[in-house]
Design an enzyme around this catalytic site. Structure first.
Site, PDB file in Angstrom:
ATOM      1  N   TYR A   1     -11.887  -3.184  -3.174  1.00 64.45           N
ATOM      2  CA  TYR A   1     -12.675  -3.123  -2.062  1.00 64.45           C
ATOM      3  C   TYR A   1     -14.358  -2.905  -2.272  1.00 64.45           C
ATOM      4  CZ  TYR A   1      -8.257  -2.489   0.281  1.00 64.45           C
ATOM      5  OH  TYR A   1      -6.877  -2.652   0.780  1.00 64.45           O
TER       6      TYR A   1
ATOM      7  N   HIS B   1      -1.830  -5.514   1.533  1.00 63.18           N
ATOM      8  CA  HIS B   1      -3.128  -6.215   1.343  1.00 63.18           C
ATOM      9  C   HIS B   1      -2.869  -7.613   0.773  1.00 63.18           C
ATOM     10  CE1 HIS B   1      -6.941  -7.299  -0.431  1.00 63.18           C
ATOM     11  NE2 HIS B   1      -6.156  -7.866  -1.247  1.00 63.18           N
TER      12      HIS B   1
ATOM     13  N   ASN C   1      -1.965  -0.035   7.049  1.00 63.58           N
ATOM     14  CA  ASN C   1      -1.645  -1.159   7.553  1.00 63.58           C
ATOM     15  C   ASN C   1      -0.823  -1.930   6.583  1.00 63.58           C
ATOM     16  OD1 ASN C   1      -3.686  -1.908   5.828  1.00 63.58           O
ATOM     17  ND2 ASN C   1      -4.795  -2.870   7.353  1.00 63.58           N
TER      18      ASN C   1
ATOM     19  N   LYS D   1       0.866  -1.195  -0.110  1.00 63.03           N
ATOM     20  CA  LYS D   1      -0.073   0.059   0.103  1.00 63.03           C
ATOM     21  C   LYS D   1       0.797   1.053   0.007  1.00 63.03           C
ATOM     22  CE  LYS D   1      -3.875  -2.322   2.396  1.00 63.03           C
ATOM     23  NZ  LYS D   1      -4.825  -2.514   3.584  1.00 63.03           N
TER      24      LYS D   1
ATOM     25  N   GLU E   1      -9.081 -10.571  -7.672  1.00 60.55           N
ATOM     26  CA  GLU E   1      -8.287  -9.486  -7.431  1.00 60.55           C
ATOM     27  C   GLU E   1      -7.374  -9.493  -8.624  1.00 60.55           C
ATOM     28  OE1 GLU E   1      -7.040  -9.689  -3.604  1.00 60.55           O
ATOM     29  OE2 GLU E   1      -9.153  -9.144  -2.791  1.00 60.55           O
TER      30      GLU E   1
ATOM     31  N   ARG F   1       2.766  -6.442   9.319  1.00 57.40           N
ATOM     32  CA  ARG F   1       1.824  -5.564   9.992  1.00 57.40           C
ATOM     33  C   ARG F   1       2.202  -5.449  11.362  1.00 57.40           C
ATOM     34  NH1 ARG F   1      -4.024  -7.317   7.540  1.00 57.40           N
ATOM     35  NH2 ARG F   1      -3.923  -5.705   5.554  1.00 57.40           N
TER      36      ARG F   1
HETATM   37  N1  LIG Z   1     -12.708  -0.583  11.534  1.00 62.42           N
HETATM   38  C1  LIG Z   1     -11.855   0.125  10.494  1.00 62.42           C
HETATM   39  N2  LIG Z   1     -11.392   1.304  10.599  1.00 62.42           N
HETATM   40  C2  LIG Z   1     -10.799   1.950   9.494  1.00 62.42           C
HETATM   41  N3  LIG Z   1     -10.152   1.027   8.514  1.00 62.42           N
HETATM   42  C3  LIG Z   1     -10.737  -0.156   8.400  1.00 62.42           C
HETATM   43  C4  LIG Z   1     -11.268  -0.796   9.409  1.00 62.42           C
HETATM   44  N4  LIG Z   1     -11.418  -2.280   8.980  1.00 62.42           N
HETATM   45  C5  LIG Z   1     -10.857  -2.293   7.901  1.00 62.42           C
HETATM   46  N5  LIG Z   1     -10.131  -1.111   7.585  1.00 62.42           N
HETATM   47  C6  LIG Z   1      -9.510  -0.912   6.275  1.00 62.42           C
HETATM   48  O1  LIG Z   1     -10.068  -1.515   5.266  1.00 62.42           O
HETATM   49  C7  LIG Z   1      -9.006  -2.500   4.752  1.00 62.42           C
HETATM   50  C8  LIG Z   1      -9.850  -3.672   4.278  1.00 62.42           C
HETATM   51  O2  LIG Z   1     -10.323  -4.264   5.458  1.00 62.42           O
HETATM   52  P1  LIG Z   1     -10.514  -5.925   5.509  1.00 62.42           P
HETATM   53  O3  LIG Z   1     -11.472  -6.367   6.381  1.00 62.42           O
HETATM   54  O4  LIG Z   1     -10.651  -6.551   4.088  1.00 62.42           O
HETATM   55  O5  LIG Z   1      -9.256  -6.296   6.087  1.00 62.42           O
HETATM   56  P2  LIG Z   1      -7.939  -7.044   5.589  1.00 62.42           P
HETATM   57  O6  LIG Z   1      -8.481  -8.181   4.859  1.00 62.42           O
HETATM   58  O7  LIG Z   1      -7.165  -7.372   6.654  1.00 62.42           O
HETATM   59  O8  LIG Z   1      -7.368  -6.045   4.778  1.00 62.42           O
HETATM   60  P3  LIG Z   1      -6.745  -5.861   3.400  1.00 62.42           P
HETATM   61  O9  LIG Z   1      -8.134  -6.414   2.455  1.00 62.42           O
HETATM   62  O10 LIG Z   1      -6.317  -4.504   3.004  1.00 62.42           O
HETATM   63  O11 LIG Z   1      -5.759  -7.093   2.838  1.00 62.42           O
HETATM   64  C9  LIG Z   1      -8.129  -2.759   5.819  1.00 62.42           C
HETATM   65  O12 LIG Z   1      -6.741  -3.367   5.736  1.00 62.42           O
HETATM   66  C10 LIG Z   1      -8.038  -1.665   6.688  1.00 62.42           C
HETATM   67  O13 LIG Z   1      -7.120  -0.584   5.831  1.00 62.42           O
HETATM   68 MG   LIG Z   2      -9.554  -7.929   2.922  1.00 59.24          MG
END
Ligand SMILES: Nc1ncnc2c1ncn2[C@@H]1O[C@H](COP(=O)(O)OP(=O)(O)OP(=O)(O)O)[C@@H](O)[C@H]1O
Ligand SMILES: [Mg+2]
Length: 136
Positions: free
Chosen positions: A50, A116, A113, A10, A127, A103
């Site tokens: 997303y 992805h 974070n 990211k 994706e 992370r």
């Molecule tokens: N509660 C939250 N507040 C702020 N940002 C969030 C929150 N939950 C998720 N995100 C953001 O949205 C992204 C996508 O969320 P997801 O639930 O898919 O988590 P992930 O699968 O661990 O991350 P990614 O899809 O980026 O690998 C997260 O990486 C984070 O940056």
């Molecule tokens: Mg995710």
């Protein structure tokens, strides 16, 4: 069975110069990189990546963040690649991610974070073509 997964470094990872160290961790785990591209994510790509989060409170800031600078999009291959990468990345919130995970070691906050990784084989298959249309 060998499978593929999509990993995106990211904008914060690229800005902070972490790309080499993060990619090295995936290589050290035995994964093979099959595609890599540095790019500015466009709205079609971020919206598709997303889509599951559309409507959530953090959705707009998530997109703003993903558009805040170049990312490095990659595809990795290996046995159990999807689950292995998720394990190497660690929990979504860096504050909860275990030491030794990407992370856990590099992440600053849930909205910055670092990386992805696809959360299932099905997600990976969806994706990868968003960023690498036509990849064999
Ligand atoms: N509660 C939250 N507040 C702020 N940002 C969030 C929150 N939950 C998720 N995100 C953001 O949205 C992204 C996508 O969320 P997801 O639930 O898919 O988590 P992930 O699968 O661990 O991350 P990614 O899809 O980026 O690998 C997260 O990486 C984070 O940056
Ligand atoms: Mg995710």
């Amino acid at each position: 069975m060998s499978e593929r997964t999509f990993v995106m470094l990211k904008p914060d990872a690229v800005r902070r110069g972490l790309a080499g160290r993060i990619l090295q961790r995936l290589e050290d785990a035995g994964l093979r990189m099959v595609a890599k591209q540095r790019l500015d994510v466009n709205e079609a790509q971020s919206g598709a990546l997303y889509a599951e989060h559309e409507g959530k409170l953090f959705y707009d800031s998530l997109l703003t963040y993903v558009h805040s600078g170049p990312v490095i999009a990659t595809v990795w291959e290996g046995p159990g690649a999807v689950a292995l990468v998720r394990k190497l990345i660690g929990a979504t919130n860096p504050a909860e991610a275990a030491p030794g995970t990407i992370r856990g070691d590099f992440g600053l906050a849930i909205d910055e974070n670092v990386v992805h990784g696809s959360d299932s084989v099905q997600s990976a298959e969806r994706e990868i073509p968003i960023f690498f249309p036509g990849l064999d």
